[in-house]
Scaffold this active site. Structure first.
Site, PDB file in Angstrom:
ATOM      1  N   VAL A 148       0.842  -1.198   0.000  1.00  0.00           N
ATOM      2  CA  VAL A 148       0.000   0.000   0.000  1.00  0.00           C
ATOM      3  C   VAL A 148       0.878   1.250   0.000  1.00  0.00           C
ATOM      4  O   VAL A 148       0.650   2.186  -0.776  1.00  0.00           O
ATOM      5  CB  VAL A 148      -0.978  -0.004   1.206  1.00  0.00           C
ATOM      6  CG1 VAL A 148      -1.630   1.367   1.392  1.00  0.00           C
ATOM      7  CG2 VAL A 148      -2.050  -1.079   1.029  1.00  0.00           C
ATOM      8  N   VAL A 201       2.468   1.841  -3.428  1.00  0.00           N
ATOM      9  CA  VAL A 201       1.535   2.385  -4.413  1.00  0.00           C
ATOM     10  C   VAL A 201       1.105   3.807  -4.042  1.00  0.00           C
ATOM     11  O   VAL A 201       1.037   4.678  -4.904  1.00  0.00           O
ATOM     12  CB  VAL A 201       0.302   1.462  -4.572  1.00  0.00           C
ATOM     13  CG1 VAL A 201      -0.772   2.112  -5.427  1.00  0.00           C
ATOM     14  CG2 VAL A 201       0.717   0.131  -5.164  1.00  0.00           C
ATOM     15  N   GLU A 202       0.837   4.029  -2.769  1.00  0.00           N
ATOM     16  CA  GLU A 202       0.318   5.329  -2.338  1.00  0.00           C
ATOM     17  C   GLU A 202       1.349   6.447  -2.465  1.00  0.00           C
ATOM     18  O   GLU A 202       1.039   7.520  -2.962  1.00  0.00           O
ATOM     19  CB  GLU A 202      -0.178   5.264  -0.885  1.00  0.00           C
ATOM     20  CG  GLU A 202      -1.450   4.469  -0.701  1.00  0.00           C
ATOM     21  CD  GLU A 202      -2.694   5.178  -1.209  1.00  0.00           C
ATOM     22  OE1 GLU A 202      -2.620   6.347  -1.642  1.00  0.00           O
ATOM     23  OE2 GLU A 202      -3.767   4.560  -1.181  1.00  0.00           O
ATOM     24  N   SER A 203       2.576   6.215  -1.965  1.00  0.00           N
ATOM     25  CA  SER A 203       3.546   7.315  -1.879  1.00  0.00           C
ATOM     26  C   SER A 203       4.940   6.960  -2.359  1.00  0.00           C
ATOM     27  O   SER A 203       5.822   7.812  -2.345  1.00  0.00           O
ATOM     28  CB  SER A 203       3.654   7.779  -0.426  1.00  0.00           C
ATOM     29  OG  SER A 203       4.258   6.755   0.366  1.00  0.00           O
ATOM     30  N   TYR A 239      -6.040   0.835  -8.845  1.00  0.00           N
ATOM     31  CA  TYR A 239      -5.391   0.844  -7.538  1.00  0.00           C
ATOM     32  C   TYR A 239      -5.374  -0.558  -6.930  1.00  0.00           C
ATOM     33  O   TYR A 239      -4.334  -1.039  -6.475  1.00  0.00           O
ATOM     34  CB  TYR A 239      -6.108   1.825  -6.602  1.00  0.00           C
ATOM     35  CG  TYR A 239      -5.581   1.804  -5.197  1.00  0.00           C
ATOM     36  CD1 TYR A 239      -4.455   2.541  -4.851  1.00  0.00           C
ATOM     37  CD2 TYR A 239      -6.201   1.055  -4.205  1.00  0.00           C
ATOM     38  CE1 TYR A 239      -3.956   2.525  -3.559  1.00  0.00           C
ATOM     39  CE2 TYR A 239      -5.719   1.031  -2.917  1.00  0.00           C
ATOM     40  CZ  TYR A 239      -4.599   1.775  -2.593  1.00  0.00           C
ATOM     41  OH  TYR A 239      -4.109   1.737  -1.309  1.00  0.00           O
TER      42      TYR A 239
END
Length: 194
Positions: free
Chosen positions: A55, A58-60, A166
């Site tokens: 996560v 992918v997020e940051s 996502y």
């Protein structure tokens, strides 16, 4: 002729070296930064640490100062309103929005939130990830709409293109993290699955 043979031999040696070190090479692109915090809070909130890493990737991409175009903050890209709600439920004292930039607090809140979504969606990782990205309310609507869910338990197609991508991206990253670090976290994964 000799030069071409030398080039072929060197190329073969280089290929062998790359193959022997393939995991180490992949770990450069798929790091386990903030490992202590990821392990600590994934254990505390019964979440797979490799999922947390996926996560974050992918997020940051492990940038603790990341801000999304929509205004989500930090490693796990938590929206300010969601952060406030999580902080209240976690009973965090002196919570301020800036704390979303603190990597330990951000990871703790993200793990708590994933656990909360796991509880709501019975551990269905696709629903959890869809809710993390697209909102739990939207996932509940999709589950109750025959156009998106035939049985009301699984989503057959996610209507938000961004959320669909996502979910697929996190699952792909999870599989890579599992291949690279799964051996190290087997005991942690068994604990989280029970």
């Amino acid at each position: 002729m000799k030069f071409k043979t030398i080039i072929k031999i060197l190329s073969l040696i280089l290929l062998v070296i790359i193959l022997i070190n393939i995991k180490s090479i992949f770990k450069i692109f798929y790091p386990m930064k903030y490992e202590d915090h990821i392990v600590k809070y994934s254990q505390r909130y019964n979440v797979d640490p490799l999922l947390v890493a996926a996560v974050i990737k992918v997020e940051s991409n492990f940038n603790e100062k990341a801000i999304s175009p929509r205004g989500a903050y930090g490693l796990m890209q938590i929206m300010p309103d969601t952060g406030l709600w999580i902080a209240k439920n976690m009973k965090l004292k002196d919570y301020k929005e800036e704390k979303l930039y603190d990597n330990e607090i951000n990871i703790a809140m993200g793990c708590w939130y994933i656990n909360n979504l796991n509880t709501e969606f019975n551990g269905d990782i696709e629903l959890v990830l869809a809710a993390y990205n697209g909102g739990r309310g939207n996932v509940q609507k999709w589950l109750s709409d025959k156009q998106y869910s035939k049985d009301g338990k699984k989503i057959d197609n996610i209507p938000f293109g961004e959320t669909d991508k996502y979910v697929k991206k996190v699952k792909t990253n999870y599989n890579i993290y599992f291949k690279l670090y799964g051996d190290k976290y087997k005991t942690s994964l068994k604990t989280n699955e029970s």
